[in-house]
Design a protein around this motif. Structure first.
Motif, PDB file in Angstrom:
ATOM      1  N   ALA A  54       0.838  -1.210   0.000  1.00 63.32           N
ATOM      2  CA  ALA A  54       0.000   0.000   0.000  1.00 63.32           C
ATOM      3  C   ALA A  54       0.869   1.255   0.000  1.00 63.32           C
ATOM      4  CB  ALA A  54      -0.924  -0.011   1.209  1.00 63.32           C
ATOM      5  N   VAL A  55       1.882   1.289   0.887  1.00 62.87           N
ATOM      6  CA  VAL A  55       2.733   2.476   0.980  1.00 62.87           C
ATOM      7  C   VAL A  55       3.503   2.680  -0.329  1.00 62.87           C
ATOM      8  CG1 VAL A  55       4.787   3.420   2.106  1.00 62.87           C
ATOM      9  CG2 VAL A  55       2.960   2.450   3.480  1.00 62.87           C
ATOM     10  N   PHE A  56       4.090   1.609  -0.854  1.00 60.24           N
ATOM     11  CA  PHE A  56       4.893   1.747  -2.069  1.00 60.24           C
ATOM     12  C   PHE A  56       4.034   2.243  -3.235  1.00 60.24           C
ATOM     13  CE2 PHE A  56       9.106  -0.640  -1.572  1.00 60.24           C
ATOM     14  CZ  PHE A  56       9.136  -0.402  -0.207  1.00 60.24           C
ATOM     15  N   LEU A  58       1.059   3.820  -3.216  1.00 55.05           N
ATOM     16  CA  LEU A  58       0.608   5.202  -3.017  1.00 55.05           C
ATOM     17  C   LEU A  58       1.747   6.187  -3.279  1.00 55.05           C
ATOM     18  CD1 LEU A  58      -1.659   5.109   0.166  1.00 55.05           C
ATOM     19  CD2 LEU A  58      -2.286   5.938  -2.101  1.00 55.05           C
ATOM     20  N   LEU A  59       2.927   5.858  -2.767  1.00 53.53           N
ATOM     21  CA  LEU A  59       4.067   6.769  -2.909  1.00 53.53           C
ATOM     22  C   LEU A  59       4.419   6.950  -4.381  1.00 53.53           C
ATOM     23  CD1 LEU A  59       6.288   8.394  -1.413  1.00 53.53           C
ATOM     24  CD2 LEU A  59       7.716   6.360  -1.568  1.00 53.53           C
ATOM     25  N   MET A  62       1.890   9.147  -6.148  1.00 52.11           N
ATOM     26  CA  MET A  62       2.055  10.570  -5.810  1.00 52.11           C
ATOM     27  C   MET A  62       3.264  11.167  -6.538  1.00 52.11           C
ATOM     28  SD  MET A  62      -0.411  11.220  -3.835  1.00 52.11           S
ATOM     29  CE  MET A  62      -1.607  10.280  -2.917  1.00 52.11           C
ATOM     30  N   LEU A  63       4.366  10.429  -6.494  1.00 50.37           N
ATOM     31  CA  LEU A  63       5.601  10.979  -7.067  1.00 50.37           C
ATOM     32  C   LEU A  63       5.483  11.117  -8.577  1.00 50.37           C
ATOM     33  CD1 LEU A  63       8.423   9.204  -5.028  1.00 50.37           C
ATOM     34  CD2 LEU A  63       7.388  11.438  -4.672  1.00 50.37           C
ATOM     35  N   TYR A  66       2.250  13.879  -9.335  1.00 48.11           N
ATOM     36  CA  TYR A  66       2.283  15.268  -8.871  1.00 48.11           C
ATOM     37  C   TYR A  66       3.659  15.889  -8.903  1.00 48.11           C
ATOM     38  CZ  TYR A  66      -2.429  14.100  -7.524  1.00 48.11           C
ATOM     39  OH  TYR A  66      -3.738  13.695  -7.556  1.00 48.11           O
ATOM     40  N   ARG A  67       4.569  15.367  -9.709  1.00 49.51           N
ATOM     41  CA  ARG A  67       5.884  16.013  -9.751  1.00 49.51           C
ATOM     42  C   ARG A  67       5.790  17.286 -10.565  1.00 49.51           C
ATOM     43  NH1 ARG A  67       7.556  11.221 -13.123  1.00 49.51           N
ATOM     44  NH2 ARG A  67       7.596  12.030 -15.245  1.00 49.51           N
ATOM     45  N   ALA A  68       6.599  18.256 -10.145  1.00 48.13           N
ATOM     46  CA  ALA A  68       6.499  19.608 -10.691  1.00 48.13           C
ATOM     47  C   ALA A  68       6.687  19.615 -12.203  1.00 48.13           C
ATOM     48  CB  ALA A  68       7.525  20.512 -10.021  1.00 48.13           C
ATOM     49  N   GLN A  71       3.615  19.447 -14.405  1.00 45.67           N
ATOM     50  CA  GLN A  71       2.485  20.339 -14.202  1.00 45.67           C
ATOM     51  C   GLN A  71       2.700  21.716 -14.811  1.00 45.67           C
ATOM     52  OE1 GLN A  71       2.533  19.680 -10.097  1.00 45.67           O
ATOM     53  NE2 GLN A  71       0.635  18.517 -10.079  1.00 45.67           N
ATOM     54  N   PRO A  77      -0.786  24.479  -5.813  1.00 42.47           N
ATOM     55  CA  PRO A  77      -1.383  23.399  -5.021  1.00 42.47           C
ATOM     56  C   PRO A  77      -2.395  23.950  -4.030  1.00 42.47           C
ATOM     57  CG  PRO A  77       0.987  23.167  -5.120  1.00 42.47           C
ATOM     58  CD  PRO A  77       0.672  24.509  -5.695  1.00 42.47           C
TER      59      PRO A  77
END
Lengths: 301, 648
Positions: A54-56, A58-59, A62-63, A66-68, A71, A77
């Motif tokens: 789950a952590v891996f 989700l991480l 996100m990475l 949503y990396r700059a 975008q 944000p």
């Protein structure tokens, strides 16, 4: 598509790792207690894998998402304080997992601290295992024999080890038969083990005890009861008797090979239990409240 | 023991003579250098007598980095020794000293000063204060820690290092089995440093409770300050236990008391209990500030406010509470029976819940953010998966029945390195890189920094992941060697290769500091990261008085809201500023403490008595001293402000 490949790769890397684990000593049990413990380890690995995955996942999401660099320059944000539902989920799931693992732990801890269930009708073999720098002395009081640095045991019979030490704290451990327990100078601890399969196993002191610690090992040989009885008879007939002077000599720091004696040191140097002990620990106390007991026993006689 | 035996003269190993010469030459070089460049006065006025929290923070930082390398060399020696079966690089005695000092140095003399370095530098700035509540005590804290560390380090060349593990379990650590003065060093140097830490704890609690800028309620404190606050609360509850345990241990060793002996009514496991009643909270003393740093770094570089601030605060409070209820899991195998073990299993596993909350909150802080992969951010996002592995193996270890198999094995060693290195060391490097421009007025090179990160993160896993398998295969920890037949060889060799990679990573870190000091631009603004909290609202480097006027705070991210919403932070007029005077007393008193400790280590009673009197004399001097500090005039503040504004 990408995710499918990722999972496939993950499965392909995990499989060989898991199969490789089978040969690891702790995960290759030869007795009921070690088997319980290996099962607990596998259950915990499987359960914890949920959290890790789950952590891996989700991480990574996100990475990547949503990396700059992905975008628009003018993206601002938002301000998000939190969300009770989301937070309830990631408190709730860990709570459920911990409750589940707690139940498993409590159940199995009582199990491995007691005589294995399917052998509970058998009379246990009592062995006093004491350590001195950097040796192990095994006394078989009922058989009236003593060995140094090696241990013969019958299979399919409960073993009751009484542990104590002449010197620093040591930890008696035969990974393939079950987990370890401390041996200390001022009390006797009890460890219940049993062996299912005949064979030779590694045993060692697992608690650092000074210079000779690394070589502080012993050999364990499990054999059918009849063979064990033969060995006992043989020792009684052929081995030299253990005298007090000889025992004092053995206690001197150093390494010795494997030695065999008839008679035990318990006759002239009893273990620090009962009235000789400053405080007694762990002996058949599975159903007592340890805290209250502990303080009571700490009072010196 | 005869007098010269105690000093281990003549020495058993020529390496020790080489180290003595090296230390002598270094000291000589420093003395000659200071004299040649006429820097004695500068050193005394600006550093040895300073009470400025920023300077003290920097001195903590330098000491911590030095100790990091000292402990790192120990680690390399251990990995090299166990790289192949039956290696003869170190003998058993030497190996035992090396892993003992590795543990003590890394926990007590590296991680602790590192967190206090960042706390000292950042906390007063984050809450808009001019200094900590008791600046002089703060200097005393630092110097006591420093002298404790130095006393511990000379053990290598004079008398012999401690050799019974960083946990120093009795009776092994008692006089019967540990006959050199090594454990005396352990008892006394940690005692001296520990007193310093305890004082710091009181100091920071007072600072955070009493000196916050107007408007900053507790629930408007930045996360790093929150973690610093809770950490110091733990310090104040936990360190007295260590103080007492060390005192009893010292009595056993020096005065023949029988608290922890195995005869005459001593209880060896009492030491284990006392040690871990301090030792387990200590783990959270180290990890909580790291959590604070990650919270700041992740929200800064995700360009978003911290997700779930309230549950973050709640979780650190819960963690601090639970940290005192789990110590027995360090000796499940002591034979206290299944009931006790079950209770401590459950409390231990329960800590995973608030810790998990934090992990998910950090992940959700990145949600809808705009993530920039700067060096501090790399460490923060690298921390999450690695620490998760450390956390779940911690839950596995917390299950008593299974712990009987992991206890004292390499599995445990792997687990705690999987928590402490990403937790503490990564956080410290992240914090160092993040606050470096505020400390020194220039930035560390990002390119070299990223190289260092990848070296450290990858090598870390290469070093420590095989240890999980070695542990499950029956390799106990602290074994200086093993046989070929055991089959531990390949796993340990991989670990050694990883350790070399880690060494390269840390070397790059040092190179980065050197390179950036020489070549980095000094022309940066006071807010180069576009950060969110108050410390970035003042100039870089920070003037002695921190803020010309005291800021007024309206939200958690006061500085961000000033930038984005135009809320005014500094409304007041410049007034004269009251500052504490410099003083040499903490330094002198700590030097006396050093001699005091050394005298006790070697049972030299006459100097011990003289220095004891000296310590009390220092305290008496202080209590009769009249010192009201001084004022910085309005003019001077205005001039400084003008100059710094021009510069930045």
């Amino acid at each position: 598509m990408k995710i499918k490949w990722a999972f496939l790769c993950l499965a392909l890397t995990i499989l060989p790792v898991l199969t490789g684990c089978e040969s690891l000593m702790v995960l290759d049990p030869k007795g009921p207690q070690a088997e319980t413990q290996a099962n607990v380890i596998w259950i915990s690995i499987a359960t914890m894998a949920i959290i890790v995955v789950a952590v891996f996942v989700l991480l990574v999401i996100m990475l990547v998402k949503y990396r700059a660099s992905k975008q628009a320059d003018d993206y601002e944000p938002p301000h998000i304080e939190g969300n009770p539902i989301v937070e309830a989920i990631f408190i709730g799931i860990p709570v459920i997992i911990i409750v589940f693992l707690s139940v498993v732990t409590v159940k199995t801890t009582y199990q491995v601290e007691a005589t294995p269930e399917h052998l509970s009708k058998e009379e246990p073999l009592v062995v006093y295992a004491s350590s001195s720098n950097w040796k192990w002395h095994f006394s078989y009081p009922e058989e009236g024999i003593e060995t140094v640095n090696y241990l013969y045991i019958p299979t399919d019979r409960p073993l009751e080890f009484k542990l104590y030490s002449y010197g620093p704290i040591t930890s008696f451990w035969i990974p393939q038969l079950g987990g370890q327990k401390y041996a200390m100078a001022d009390m006797v601890t009890t460890l219940h083990l049993a062996a299912d399969d005949p064979g030779e196993y590694m045993g060692r002191n697992a608690n650092f005890s000074g210079k000779g610690f690394a070589e502080n090992t012993f050999q364990v040989k499990a054999m059918p009861e009849s063979e064990f009885d033969e060995w006992v008879d043989d020792v009684k007939k052929t081995a030299e008797p253990l005298t007090e002077e000889k025992f004092d000599e053995l206690l001197e720091p150093g390494h010795l090979g494997q030695l065999t004696f008839s008679g035990t040191h318990l006759e002239f140097r009893p273990a620090p239990e009962g009235e000789y002990s400053s405080h007694q620990h762990g002996a058949d106390r599975a159903h007592e409240t340890s805290h209250g007991d502990h303080t009571e026993h700490s009072h010196h006689k | 023991m005869s007098y010269f035996d105690r000093f281990a003269i003549p020495h058993p190993s020529p390496a020790i003579y080489a180290s003595m010469v090296a230390i002598g030459l270094t000291v000589l070089a420093i003395i000659v250098g200071l004299t040649y460049f006429k820097k004695w006065g500068y050193l005394w006025r600006e550093w040895l007598t300073t009470v400025d929290h920023k300077r003290i923070g920097i001195m903590y930082l330098i000491s911590a980095l030095l100790m990091l390398f000292r402990g790192g060399v120990d680690a390399l020696m251990m990995r090299a020794q166990t790289a192949v079966p039956e290696n003869a690089l170190l003998d058993a005695q030497h190996y035992n000293e090396v892993f003992t000092t590795h543990g003590v140095v890394m926990i007590i003399f590296m991680a602790m000063p590192f967190i206090y370095a960042l706390m000292n530098f950042v906390v007063p700035l984050q809450i808009g204060a001019r200094d900590v509540a008791f600046p002089r005590l703060n200097a005393l804290s630092f110097w006591l820690f420093f002298m404790g560390a130095m006393l511990f380090n000379i053990s290598f060349v004079i008398g012999g290092s401690p050799d019974s593990g960083w946990t120093s379990y009795f009776p092994l650590a008692g006089n019967d089995f540990s006959q050199s003065v090594g454990t005396n060093y352990y008892m006394l140097s940690i005692q001296i440093a520990g007193i310093g830490t305890l004082i710091s704890g009181i100091n920071f609690i007072t600072t955070i409770l009493k000196m916050r800028a107007p408007g900053m309620t507790l629930m408007k404190m930045p996360m790093f300050t929150w973690t610093a606050f809770i950490t110091n609360v733990i310090v104040v509850f936990a360190f007295p236990v260590l103080t007492v345990a060390l005192l009893l241990g010292t009595m056993d060793r020096l005065f023949g008391a029988n608290f922890f002996t195995s005869t005459n009514g001593g209880m060896d496991m009492l030491w284990a209990n006392l040690f871990w009643v301090w030792g387990h909270p200590e783990v959270y003393i180290l990890i909580l500030p790291a959590f604070g740093i990650y919270s700041e770094v992740i929200s800064t570089f995700a360009r978003r406010n911290l997700y779930g601030y309230k549950s973050m605060v709640a979780s650190i409070v819960i963690i601090s509470f639970f940290s005192f209820l789990v110590w027995t899991h360090h000796f499940f195998t002591m034979g206290q029976g299944p009931l006790t073990n079950s209770i401590f299993s459950i409390t231990t596993m329960a800590i995973a819940i608030p810790t998990g909350i934090k992990i998910f909150n950090w992940i959700f802080t990145m949600w809808k953010g705009k993530i920039e992969f700067t060096v501090p951010m790399l460490y923060a996002v690298g921390f999450i998966p690695i620490f998760t592995v450390g956390g779940v193996t911690g839950v596995m270890l917390g299950m008593a029945s299974a712990d009987y198999q992991y206890h004292n094995t390499m599995f445990l060693v792997a687990h705690f390195h999987y928590t402490i290195i990403p937790g503490v060391v990564f956080a410290m490097i992240a914090g160092l890189t993040y606050w470096w421009p505020k400390m020194f007025g220039f930035m560390l090179n990002e390119r070299i920094g990223k190289w260092a990160f990848w070296f450290i993160a990858i090598s870390f896993n290469v070093t420590f992941f095989p240890m999980f398998f070695a542990g499950l295969d029956g390799q106990a920890r602290r074994m200086y060697t093993y046989s070929e037949a055991s089959g531990f060889g390949p796993l340990n060799l991989i670990s050694f290769i990883g350790a070399l990679g880690l060494a390269a990573g840390f070397a790059l870190l040092v190179y980065n500091i050197y390179y950036s000091t020489r070549y980095a631009s000094r022309n940066i603004s006071s807010d180069p990261w576009n950060a969110r909290t108050l410390e970035w609202a003042t100039h870089s480097p920070v003037p002695a008085y921190n803020f010309a006027t005291v800021p007024e705070v309206h939200s958690i991210e006061a500085f961000w809201d000033q930038k984005k919403k135009g809320q005014e932070l500094f409304k007041g007029k410049i007034e004269k500023i009251h500052m504490p005077n410099h003083t040499g007393a903490p330094f002198i008193m700590s030097c006396i403490f050093f001699v005091w400790g050394f005298s006790f280590v070697f049972s030299m009673w006459i100097p011990a008595i003289i220095t004891t009197i000296g310590i009390f004399a220092c305290m008496a001097y202080r209590s009769f001293e009249k010192d009201d500090g001084y004022y910085i005039s309005v003019e001077e503040v205005e001039n400084t402000e003008k100059k710094l504004r021009g510069a930045s």
